[in-house]
Design a protein around this motif. Structure first.
Motif, PDB file in Angstrom:
ATOM      1  N   ARG A 145     -10.848  33.079 -38.258  1.00 44.54           N
ATOM      2  CA  ARG A 145      -9.836  34.062 -37.861  1.00 44.54           C
ATOM      3  C   ARG A 145     -10.440  35.127 -36.942  1.00 44.54           C
ATOM      4  O   ARG A 145      -9.807  35.544 -35.960  1.00 44.54           O
ATOM      5  CB  ARG A 145      -9.198  34.711 -39.098  1.00 44.54           C
ATOM      6  CG  ARG A 145      -7.948  35.519 -38.773  1.00 44.54           C
ATOM      7  CD  ARG A 145      -7.222  35.941 -40.051  1.00 44.54           C
ATOM      8  NE  ARG A 145      -6.733  34.806 -40.821  1.00 44.54           N
ATOM      9  CZ  ARG A 145      -5.610  34.151 -40.551  1.00 44.54           C
ATOM     10  NH1 ARG A 145      -4.856  34.513 -39.519  1.00 44.54           N
ATOM     11  NH2 ARG A 145      -5.231  33.139 -41.307  1.00 44.54           N
ATOM     12  N   SER A 146     -11.636  35.548 -37.246  1.00 39.50           N
ATOM     13  CA  SER A 146     -12.273  36.537 -36.363  1.00 39.50           C
ATOM     14  C   SER A 146     -12.557  35.949 -34.987  1.00 39.50           C
ATOM     15  O   SER A 146     -12.429  36.642 -33.961  1.00 39.50           O
ATOM     16  CB  SER A 146     -13.569  37.059 -36.994  1.00 39.50           C
ATOM     17  OG  SER A 146     -14.575  36.062 -37.015  1.00 39.50           O
ATOM     18  N   LEU A 147     -12.902  34.651 -34.938  1.00 41.05           N
ATOM     19  CA  LEU A 147     -13.123  33.997 -33.647  1.00 41.05           C
ATOM     20  C   LEU A 147     -11.812  33.854 -32.876  1.00 41.05           C
ATOM     21  O   LEU A 147     -11.795  33.964 -31.639  1.00 41.05           O
ATOM     22  CB  LEU A 147     -13.759  32.627 -33.860  1.00 41.05           C
ATOM     23  CG  LEU A 147     -15.192  32.619 -34.412  1.00 41.05           C
ATOM     24  CD1 LEU A 147     -15.637  31.191 -34.722  1.00 41.05           C
ATOM     25  CD2 LEU A 147     -16.158  33.283 -33.443  1.00 41.05           C
ATOM     26  N   VAL A 177     -15.329  27.690 -31.932  1.00 41.34           N
ATOM     27  CA  VAL A 177     -15.252  27.552 -33.388  1.00 41.34           C
ATOM     28  C   VAL A 177     -16.170  26.433 -33.867  1.00 41.34           C
ATOM     29  O   VAL A 177     -17.005  26.620 -34.769  1.00 41.34           O
ATOM     30  CB  VAL A 177     -13.807  27.280 -33.844  1.00 41.34           C
ATOM     31  CG1 VAL A 177     -13.781  26.904 -35.332  1.00 41.34           C
ATOM     32  CG2 VAL A 177     -12.928  28.495 -33.601  1.00 41.34           C
ATOM     33  N   VAL A 178     -16.028  25.251 -33.284  1.00 41.62           N
ATOM     34  CA  VAL A 178     -16.802  24.100 -33.734  1.00 41.62           C
ATOM     35  C   VAL A 178     -18.298  24.324 -33.514  1.00 41.62           C
ATOM     36  O   VAL A 178     -19.119  24.025 -34.395  1.00 41.62           O
ATOM     37  CB  VAL A 178     -16.322  22.818 -33.018  1.00 41.62           C
ATOM     38  CG1 VAL A 178     -17.284  21.669 -33.268  1.00 41.62           C
ATOM     39  CG2 VAL A 178     -14.933  22.437 -33.506  1.00 41.62           C
ATOM     40  N   HIS A 282     -13.451  19.324 -30.796  1.00 46.73           N
ATOM     41  CA  HIS A 282     -12.741  20.434 -30.160  1.00 46.73           C
ATOM     42  C   HIS A 282     -11.750  19.970 -29.102  1.00 46.73           C
ATOM     43  O   HIS A 282     -10.719  20.597 -28.890  1.00 46.73           O
ATOM     44  CB  HIS A 282     -13.721  21.440 -29.546  1.00 46.73           C
ATOM     45  CG  HIS A 282     -14.512  20.918 -28.395  1.00 46.73           C
ATOM     46  ND1 HIS A 282     -14.034  20.932 -27.105  1.00 46.73           N
ATOM     47  CD2 HIS A 282     -15.742  20.369 -28.333  1.00 46.73           C
ATOM     48  CE1 HIS A 282     -14.960  20.413 -26.293  1.00 46.73           C
ATOM     49  NE2 HIS A 282     -15.989  20.058 -27.009  1.00 46.73           N
ATOM     50  N   ASP A 283     -12.022  18.857 -28.417  1.00 48.21           N
ATOM     51  CA  ASP A 283     -11.152  18.423 -27.322  1.00 48.21           C
ATOM     52  C   ASP A 283      -9.743  18.105 -27.814  1.00 48.21           C
ATOM     53  O   ASP A 283      -8.753  18.484 -27.184  1.00 48.21           O
ATOM     54  CB  ASP A 283     -11.763  17.195 -26.640  1.00 48.21           C
ATOM     55  CG  ASP A 283     -11.039  16.826 -25.363  1.00 48.21           C
ATOM     56  OD1 ASP A 283     -11.357  17.405 -24.314  1.00 48.21           O
ATOM     57  OD2 ASP A 283     -10.150  15.964 -25.419  1.00 48.21           O
ATOM     58  N   THR A 284      -9.646  17.424 -28.948  1.00 43.33           N
ATOM     59  CA  THR A 284      -8.325  17.079 -29.484  1.00 43.33           C
ATOM     60  C   THR A 284      -7.556  18.327 -29.911  1.00 43.33           C
ATOM     61  O   THR A 284      -6.340  18.403 -29.747  1.00 43.33           O
ATOM     62  CB  THR A 284      -8.467  16.121 -30.673  1.00 43.33           C
ATOM     63  OG1 THR A 284      -9.380  16.689 -31.626  1.00 43.33           O
ATOM     64  CG2 THR A 284      -9.002  14.768 -30.230  1.00 43.33           C
ATOM     65  N   LEU A 398      -6.674  23.784 -39.612  1.00 46.31           N
ATOM     66  CA  LEU A 398      -7.023  25.165 -39.936  1.00 46.31           C
ATOM     67  C   LEU A 398      -7.194  25.994 -38.669  1.00 46.31           C
ATOM     68  O   LEU A 398      -6.676  27.116 -38.564  1.00 46.31           O
ATOM     69  CB  LEU A 398      -8.312  25.186 -40.763  1.00 46.31           C
ATOM     70  CG  LEU A 398      -8.836  26.553 -41.216  1.00 46.31           C
ATOM     71  CD1 LEU A 398      -7.828  27.248 -42.125  1.00 46.31           C
ATOM     72  CD2 LEU A 398     -10.179  26.388 -41.925  1.00 46.31           C
ATOM     73  N   GLU A 399      -7.918  25.458 -37.692  1.00 45.89           N
ATOM     74  CA  GLU A 399      -8.109  26.167 -36.415  1.00 45.89           C
ATOM     75  C   GLU A 399      -6.777  26.446 -35.741  1.00 45.89           C
ATOM     76  O   GLU A 399      -6.535  27.552 -35.231  1.00 45.89           O
ATOM     77  CB  GLU A 399      -8.975  25.333 -35.479  1.00 45.89           C
ATOM     78  CG  GLU A 399     -10.419  25.178 -35.876  1.00 45.89           C
ATOM     79  CD  GLU A 399     -11.146  24.277 -34.890  1.00 45.89           C
ATOM     80  OE1 GLU A 399     -11.150  24.598 -33.692  1.00 45.89           O
ATOM     81  OE2 GLU A 399     -11.685  23.231 -35.314  1.00 45.89           O
TER      82      GLU A 399
END
Length: 441
Positions: A145-147, A177-178, A282-284, A398-399
């Motif tokens: 969340r902070s990111l 994130v990842v 991350h790409d998806t 979640l992201e």
């Protein structure tokens, strides 16, 4: 029904087969979805032959993909690290021959879950299964969340923001994130982004490497192999660092995983994990986020409804995943004769599982070509199904949930501008450019 009683196969028009199989066919996603629809209505399971490719069964129905995916012993993903093995990532014949020239005849170019079948698949998957469980991810929620807030504050400003949402925002947040959870330093993220785009954009002229023979039949496989080698070089240092000095990150778990005899897994297994996380991890997610924002811009009433009740964000995430389906396909190979949808599949036949098509199947989804943020039930298979169901699905959700919870309340208006472009790939990808005007409160 016996094999002799099976009905005759339907002939698929060449233009339909080429639209679906060839990477360049996916530059126009509207045409691709029309081709999928034609297949579902006229030839829901049919074998096609496109020049330069092995014959392929195009599997376009939701139920058929689920039937295949739940039987890895019948429809294998990799077929072992041996000559004659199957490539679950569709390549043309020239590309497969180039790969075999590097491996001594095998098409298992990566030691990653995509290329493995049970029980080997289970053993490698168990290395990090616990880390990816929802209960384990809860410890990272506030950090994510902070990111998300940091991404919004650093890349957007109150008032009018004219931007390419894909390039200027969506690509960077999931990557950061990842990489943060993974343990890759922030200064190395641009390198990871470039390698990911080369990895998934092997057929897109905009992401072609300088060391790849342009427009050659084997160009995509050459770029794939060169990019993998660059990843190996980077991740070898990461493995050594985490074995020498373990940290509280995912890289440490993978680098220090041991086999039943107590020895480390071969480094290639760690490399395979790292590449999967550094690319698909991350790409998806960025593709889904971009498609979500495009859909909300096209449906301001749905944007307003979610803004009024953020408890509906998880449903919005699920519909966005169905809508985008960023993993377009994987292929499987039949290990024995099998009858599917009254068609005779022979041992050795290859099948192209078209998840995007399955997620628009009217047998499963009411008004499948409509974006409905609160769709229920929503039995999409954007993450696949069966043993190969994406291990990172809970992290991706979640992201996306957290970013939408943080971003949507700040949006005063959202308008699409400029030309949209889609990456040229038949594998993993989505929007490449999506200009829009985003007005923040």
């Amino acid at each position: 029904m016996t094999l002799t009683e099976l009905p005759p196969a339907v002939t698929v028009p060449d233009e339909i087969a080429r639209q679906i199989v060839l990477p360049e066919g996916h530059r126009n996603d509207e045409a691709v979805f029309k081709a999928y629809q034609w297949m579902r209505e006229n030839a829901p399971l049919a074998q096609v032959k496109v020049d330069g490719y092995d014959p392929l069964w195009l599997v376009v129905k939701h139920a058929d993909i689920m039937e295949i995916e739940r039987q890895p012993a019948v429809f294998n993903s990799g077929g072992g690290d041996t000559p004659g093995s199957h490539n679950p990532v569709l390549a043309n014949q020239a590309g497969d021959e180039f790969t075999k020239s590097l491996t001594g005849g095998s098409l298992r170019v990566l030691e990653t879950l995509t290329y493995l079948d049970p029980p080997e698949h289970n053993m490698v998957k168990d290395i990090a299964t616990e880390w990816f469980r929802p209960a384990s991810l809860k410890k990272w929620e506030e950090r994510i969340r902070s990111l998300a807030r940091e991404a919004i504050d650093s890349r957007l400003k109150p008032g009018v923001n004219d931007l390419d949402f894909v390039k200027d925002f969506a690509l960077t947040y999931p990557l950061h994130v990842v990489m943060t959870l993974f343990g890759v330093p922030a200064e190395d993220e641009p390198r990871m982004m470039a390698l990911t785009q080369e990895f998934f954009g092997t057929a897109d002229p905009d992401t072609q490497r300088d060391d790849t023979a342009a427009l050659s039949p084997a160009a995509a496989a050459q770029q794939w192999a060169a990019t993998i080698q660059d990843f190996y070089t980077y991740f070898d240092a990461l493995v050594e660092a985490r074995r020498a000095e373990p940290l509280d990150d995912l890289a440490t778990i993978i680098a220090n995983a041991r086999q039943a005899d107590g020895d480390y897994f071969p480094k290639e297994v760690a490399y395979g994990w790292f590449i999967a996380i550094a690319t698909a991890g991350h790409d998806t997610t960025s593709s889904t986020l971009s498609s979500c924002m495009e859909a909300l811009a096209e449906h301001p009433d749905q944007l307003a409804a979610v803004q009024a009740d953020l408890s509906q964000v998880p449903d919005l995430v699920n519909e966005s995943l169905r809508w985008a389906s960023p993993v377009k396909q994987f292929t499987r190979q039949a290990s024995e004769d099998y009858v599917l949808r009254d068609q005779e599949i022979r041992a050795g036949d290859r099948l192209m599982l078209l998840y995007q098509s399955a997620n628009r199947d009217a047998d499963v989804f009411e008004a499948p070509d409509d974006f409905r943020f609160n769709r229920k039930p929503n039995k999409h298979i954007a993450f696949g199904y069966g043993p190969h169901m994406c291990i990172g699905q809970h992290l991706a959700k979640l992201e996306l949930r957290i970013m939408l919870e943080e971003l949507l309340p700040r949006i005063a208006s959202l308008e699409l501008t400029g030309e949209r472009k889609v990456i040229q790939t038949n594998f993993v990808g989505g929007l490449k450019n999506r200009p829009m005007t985003l007005v923040l409160r």
